[in-house]
Design a protein around this motif. Structure first.
Motif, PDB file in Angstrom:
ATOM      1  N   GLU A  65       0.742  -1.175   0.047  1.00 38.04           N
ATOM      2  CA  GLU A  65      -0.122  -0.148  -0.111  1.00 38.04           C
ATOM      3  C   GLU A  65       0.762   1.028   0.252  1.00 38.04           C
ATOM      4  N   GLY A  66       1.415   1.503   0.473  1.00 40.29           N
ATOM      5  CA  GLY A  66       2.993   2.430   1.164  1.00 40.29           C
ATOM      6  C   GLY A  66       3.603   2.800  -0.969  1.00 40.29           C
ATOM      7  N   ILE A  67       4.041   1.370  -1.226  1.00 39.43           N
ATOM      8  CA  ILE A  67       4.356   1.681  -2.525  1.00 39.43           C
ATOM      9  C   ILE A  67       3.200   2.280  -3.191  1.00 39.43           C
ATOM     10  N   LYS A  68       2.022   1.691  -3.531  1.00 41.61           N
ATOM     11  CA  LYS A  68       1.044   2.158  -4.048  1.00 41.61           C
ATOM     12  C   LYS A  68       0.906   3.882  -4.141  1.00 41.61           C
ATOM     13  N   HIS A  69       1.389   4.079  -2.937  1.00 40.87           N
ATOM     14  CA  HIS A  69       0.781   5.413  -2.587  1.00 40.87           C
ATOM     15  C   HIS A  69       2.235   6.783  -2.575  1.00 40.87           C
ATOM     16  N   GLY A  70       3.785   5.953  -3.501  1.00 39.95           N
ATOM     17  CA  GLY A  70       4.740   6.595  -3.711  1.00 39.95           C
ATOM     18  C   GLY A  70       5.571   6.426  -2.515  1.00 39.95           C
ATOM     19  N   GLU A  71       5.721   5.840  -1.129  1.00 43.08           N
ATOM     20  CA  GLU A  71       6.382   5.801  -0.143  1.00 43.08           C
ATOM     21  C   GLU A  71       7.343   4.523  -0.660  1.00 43.08           C
ATOM     22  N   TYR A  72       8.070   4.800  -0.633  1.00 39.66           N
ATOM     23  CA  TYR A  72       9.606   4.181  -1.679  1.00 39.66           C
ATOM     24  C   TYR A  72      10.684   5.087  -1.726  1.00 39.66           C
ATOM     25  N   LEU A  73      11.598   3.665  -1.546  1.00 41.69           N
ATOM     26  CA  LEU A  73      13.081   4.759  -2.071  1.00 41.69           C
ATOM     27  C   LEU A  73      13.560   4.504  -3.313  1.00 41.69           C
ATOM     28  N   THR A  74      14.375   5.837  -4.686  1.00 43.40           N
ATOM     29  CA  THR A  74      14.463   5.238  -5.354  1.00 43.40           C
ATOM     30  C   THR A  74      15.705   4.945  -4.880  1.00 43.40           C
ATOM     31  N   ILE A  75      16.286   4.207  -6.163  1.00 40.88           N
ATOM     32  CA  ILE A  75      18.097   3.885  -5.947  1.00 40.88           C
ATOM     33  C   ILE A  75      18.919   5.375  -5.955  1.00 40.88           C
ATOM     34  N   GLU A  76      18.392   6.314  -6.344  1.00 46.72           N
ATOM     35  CA  GLU A  76      19.375   7.866  -7.233  1.00 46.72           C
ATOM     36  C   GLU A  76      19.043   8.384  -5.181  1.00 46.72           C
TER      37      GLU A  76
END
Length: 85
Positions: A65-76
């Motif tokens: 659910e967090g990922i769906k709401h943009g709660e993630y860390l990009t590689i950069e």
């Protein structure tokens, strides 16, 4: 005695048993327990505490659910964060 220690001791005992009938009884008991257990242990944390399937499912669902709401860390972003370590 912790669960990890008990399991180790059980494994040690089992390796010493030669009686196939006894081993079949133990196998049957364990098989029945695992198959009837509603919330199986799917892993352990670093301290040896069990991770139950229901808890893991809740955690994974929340993370998804967090990922769906943009709660993630990009590689950069991770690479930038690592520079401060």
């Amino acid at each position: 005695m912790s669960a990890v220690e008990i399991k180790g001791e059980i494994l040690s005992y089992l390796e010493q048993v030669e009686d196939e009938r006894f081993l079949k009884v133990v196998h049957s008991m364990l098989n029945t327990y695992i198959n009837e257990h509603e919330d199986p242990v799917i892993g352990y944390d670093a301290d040896g505490a069990p991770l139950y399937a229901s808890v893991a499912k809740q955690r994974f669902k929340a993370q998804l659910e967090g990922i769906k709401h943009g709660e993630y860390l990009t590689i950069e972003a991770l690479e930038k964060e690592m520079e401060s370590w």
